[in-house]
Design an enzyme around this catalytic site. Structure first.
Site, mmCIF file in Angstrom:
data_model
loop_
_atom_site.group_PDB
_atom_site.id
_atom_site.type_symbol
_atom_site.label_atom_id
_atom_site.label_comp_id
_atom_site.label_asym_id
_atom_site.label_seq_id
_atom_site.Cartn_x
_atom_site.Cartn_y
_atom_site.Cartn_z
ATOM 1 N N GLU A 1 0.851 -1.197 0.000
ATOM 2 C CA GLU A 1 0.000 0.000 0.000
ATOM 3 C C GLU A 1 0.882 1.241 0.000
ATOM 4 O O GLU A 1 1.671 1.451 0.929
ATOM 5 C CB GLU A 1 -0.903 0.001 1.242
ATOM 6 C CG GLU A 1 -1.683 1.290 1.455
ATOM 7 C CD GLU A 1 -2.523 1.697 0.241
ATOM 8 O OE1 GLU A 1 -2.298 2.801 -0.297
ATOM 9 O OE2 GLU A 1 -3.390 0.901 -0.161
ATOM 10 N N GLN B 1 -14.246 6.654 4.292
ATOM 11 C CA GLN B 1 -14.962 7.408 3.264
ATOM 12 C C GLN B 1 -16.482 7.454 3.441
ATOM 13 O O GLN B 1 -17.118 8.402 2.954
ATOM 14 C CB GLN B 1 -14.605 6.862 1.883
ATOM 15 C CG GLN B 1 -13.137 7.102 1.534
ATOM 16 C CD GLN B 1 -12.775 6.628 0.145
ATOM 17 O OE1 GLN B 1 -13.602 6.472 -0.732
ATOM 18 N NE2 GLN B 1 -11.493 6.372 -0.063
ATOM 19 N N CYS C 1 -20.536 2.750 -3.466
ATOM 20 C CA CYS C 1 -21.827 3.062 -2.858
ATOM 21 C C CYS C 1 -22.759 3.782 -3.824
ATOM 22 O O CYS C 1 -22.809 5.008 -3.879
ATOM 23 C CB CYS C 1 -21.669 3.894 -1.598
ATOM 24 S SG CYS C 1 -23.244 4.031 -0.711
ATOM 25 N N ASP D 1 -13.946 -3.305 -3.728
ATOM 26 C CA ASP D 1 -14.385 -2.582 -4.923
ATOM 27 C C ASP D 1 -13.831 -3.145 -6.224
ATOM 28 O O ASP D 1 -14.443 -3.012 -7.282
ATOM 29 C CB ASP D 1 -13.980 -1.103 -4.812
ATOM 30 C CG ASP D 1 -14.714 -0.383 -3.689
ATOM 31 O OD1 ASP D 1 -15.678 -0.949 -3.145
ATOM 32 O OD2 ASP D 1 -14.307 0.747 -3.348
ATOM 33 N N LYS E 1 -20.701 -1.804 -4.394
ATOM 34 C CA LYS E 1 -19.342 -1.706 -3.863
ATOM 35 C C LYS E 1 -19.376 -0.854 -2.591
ATOM 36 O O LYS E 1 -19.331 0.374 -2.652
ATOM 37 C CB LYS E 1 -18.419 -1.093 -4.915
ATOM 38 C CG LYS E 1 -18.317 -1.939 -6.194
ATOM 39 C CD LYS E 1 -17.392 -1.307 -7.222
ATOM 40 C CE LYS E 1 -17.342 -2.098 -8.520
ATOM 41 N NZ LYS E 1 -16.782 -3.453 -8.363
ATOM 42 N N THR E 2 -19.460 -1.526 -1.436
ATOM 43 C CA THR E 2 -19.576 -0.812 -0.161
ATOM 44 C C THR E 2 -18.714 -1.475 0.903
ATOM 45 O O THR E 2 -18.345 -2.646 0.796
ATOM 46 C CB THR E 2 -21.026 -0.803 0.353
ATOM 47 O OG1 THR E 2 -21.407 -2.151 0.718
ATOM 48 C CG2 THR E 2 -21.999 -0.268 -0.679
ATOM 49 N N ALA F 1 -19.840 -2.233 3.781
ATOM 50 C CA ALA F 1 -20.698 -3.253 4.389
ATOM 51 C C ALA F 1 -20.577 -4.580 3.650
ATOM 52 O O ALA F 1 -20.606 -5.655 4.267
ATOM 53 C CB ALA F 1 -22.146 -2.777 4.389
ATOM 54 N N CYS G 1 -26.497 -0.010 1.947
ATOM 55 C CA CYS G 1 -26.354 1.394 1.584
ATOM 56 C C CYS G 1 -27.115 2.239 2.605
ATOM 57 O O CYS G 1 -28.346 2.256 2.593
ATOM 58 C CB CYS G 1 -26.905 1.630 0.175
ATOM 59 S SG CYS G 1 -26.559 3.281 -0.442
#
Length: 435
Positions: free
Chosen positions: A36, A44, A160, A328, A336-337, A339, A372
């Site tokens: 990374e 976010q 999201c 994602d 794409k979340t 959660a 969401c």
């Protein structure tokens, strides 16, 4: 000789950190590395609230060094390519890294070339995005003096999918507070065909659309932004039916739009040119067009759509059994979340563990769960939880919060969004604890 790890993870976002944390916490392995390059890790999901002036941006950030799990090696570098036949990942400056098992979770990136003009316009003047600079969004809302407030999104998958709506609902409330709502038309232009894919949630949102007097425009694919003249140009991705209403244009051209395209029509300024349809805006919020990072897109790991090609239930790569992907960048037919990642990580961890121990994957199956949190007002929220088939799947734990029906607006859900979820994120999810 390449440096080798039992489990190599690409990405220090939610998916990468959670996977590493669970592997180490559950003592599945003590050989984990995370590639990374970023110095900062962001929460976010709170950026929607930042953009509406009700959350401190600084509280959404922590140093990456603080969230890398103890016991994981942080390779502060960029992954640049794959050699899956030889179990290698190429990096920009650390050479090749070898692995027994690879987790691909670098998230997504933005490709402004897909919408000419947007890159130059983004986060400047009256064009804003909570995805990229939520503090600028808040400035735009505060400076807005009325006119056409356009909320829109690209035709690509985005983080999201509900986020372009959330800021619209909050903006409408803020415009009432600031006294400009009476001289404002709010337009939501989307390439989609409905407001939301889960029928219980869609019903609630349409009631909110009515209450807030918002104009919906479907089948609108954003293809160009003219920042100088403040026009968002669209291609209509469905042929209008004969006899539909006509949206007038100041030019001589007109375009016919049937009722399936427009809900609660507002007579905002439009233009028609070369078969394209332009909406003039006085402010615009959008999500940037999103794609997998180039080093992923250009690899042998992706499907035809350019996302990592994994089985949608096991999250195992379809060609390379020691590679998994989640978050994602994974080619999964769900939203794409964060959660979704919360439910994906335990399956990846279990499968890697069983591969290491017994050379087989487990029976755990990801059902496409995503969530969401749709903020609909200051102090109100709806929680859309659903699976691959768009079935409404509320978490039974919500009953403990005295929330009987999360498809309806509730102040307790707002409290969960603003205070509960950030706490769980930093103190549970990223620590590898069960949530």
């Amino acid at each position: 000789m390449a440096t080798k790890f039992q489990v190599l993870i690409i990405g220090g976002g939610t998916a990468g950190i959670m996977t590493a944390a669970q592997l180490l916490r559950q003592k599945k392995t003590n050989s984990v590395a995370i590639i990374e390059p970023a110095d900062t890790h962001y929460y976010q999901p709170a950026w929607t609230l930042v953009g509406a002036g009700t959350f401190d941006y600084k509280k959404t950030a922590k140093p990456m060094s603080k969230v890398i799990p103890k016991g994981a090696e942080w390779i502060k570098d960029k992954a640049t390519g794959f050699d899956p036949e030889n179990n290698l990942v190429h990096t920009a400056s650390s050479g090749d890294i070898s692995y027994d098992y690879l987790v691909v979770a670098p998230g997504l990136t933005y490709d402004y070339s897909l919408i000419p003009g947007l890159g130059e316009a983004m986060d400047k003047g009256v064009v804003c995005s909570n995805y990229t600079d939520p503090e600028h969004t808040w400035k735009v809302l505060k400076n807005f003096k009325g006119g056409t407030a356009l909320f829109t999104q690209p035709a690509t998958p985005i983080k999201c999918g509900g986020a372009p709506q959330k800021i619209m609902y909050l903006a409408e409330s803020y415009f009432r507070k600031s006294g400009v709502r009476s001289k404002t038309n709010i337009v939501f232009a989307t390439p989609g065909t409905i407001i939301f894919g889960v029928k219980e949630i869609a019903k609630t949102l349409m009631n909110i659309i009515d209450r807030k007097d918002i104009n919906l425009r479907f089948f609108h694919k954003l293809v160009e932004v003219d920042a100088k003249n403040q026009i968002a140009w669209y291609e209509l991705v469905k042929q209008p039916e004969a006899g539909g209403c006509i949206l007038r244009s100041e030019e001589t051209d007109t375009v016919k739009i049937d009722k399936n395209f427009v809900y609660n029509y507002k007579d905002v300024k439009v233009s028609v040119k070369n078969g394209r349809y332009g909406i003039h805006y006085d402010m615009m919020h959008t999500a940037p067009p999103s794609v997998a990072p180039a080093f992923v897109r250009e690899s042998s790991l992706v499907n035809e759509a350019g996302w990592v090609d994994v089985d949608k239930h096991s999250l195992q790569h379809r060609k390379y059994p020691n590679i998994f992907s989640l978050g994602d960048v994974a080619g999964l037919p769900t939203a794409k979340t964060g959660a979704a990642i919360r439910k994906q990580v335990p399956i990846v961890v279990d499968n890697i563990d069983l591969l290491m121990q017994q050379d087989r994957i487990g029976s755990l199956s990801y059902n496409g769960y995503s969530s969401c949190p749709l903020v609909t007002d200051y102090g109100k929220m709806v929680l859309a939880e659903f699976d691959y088939d768009q079935n409404f799947k509320p978490d039974p734990k919500l009953k403990q919060l005295l929330i009987k029906d999360s498809s309806k607006e509730h102040w307790r859900l707002w409290i969960l969004k603003k205070y509960g979820l950030p706490y769980l994120y930093w103190n549970k999810m990223l620590k590898g604890k069960e949530v």
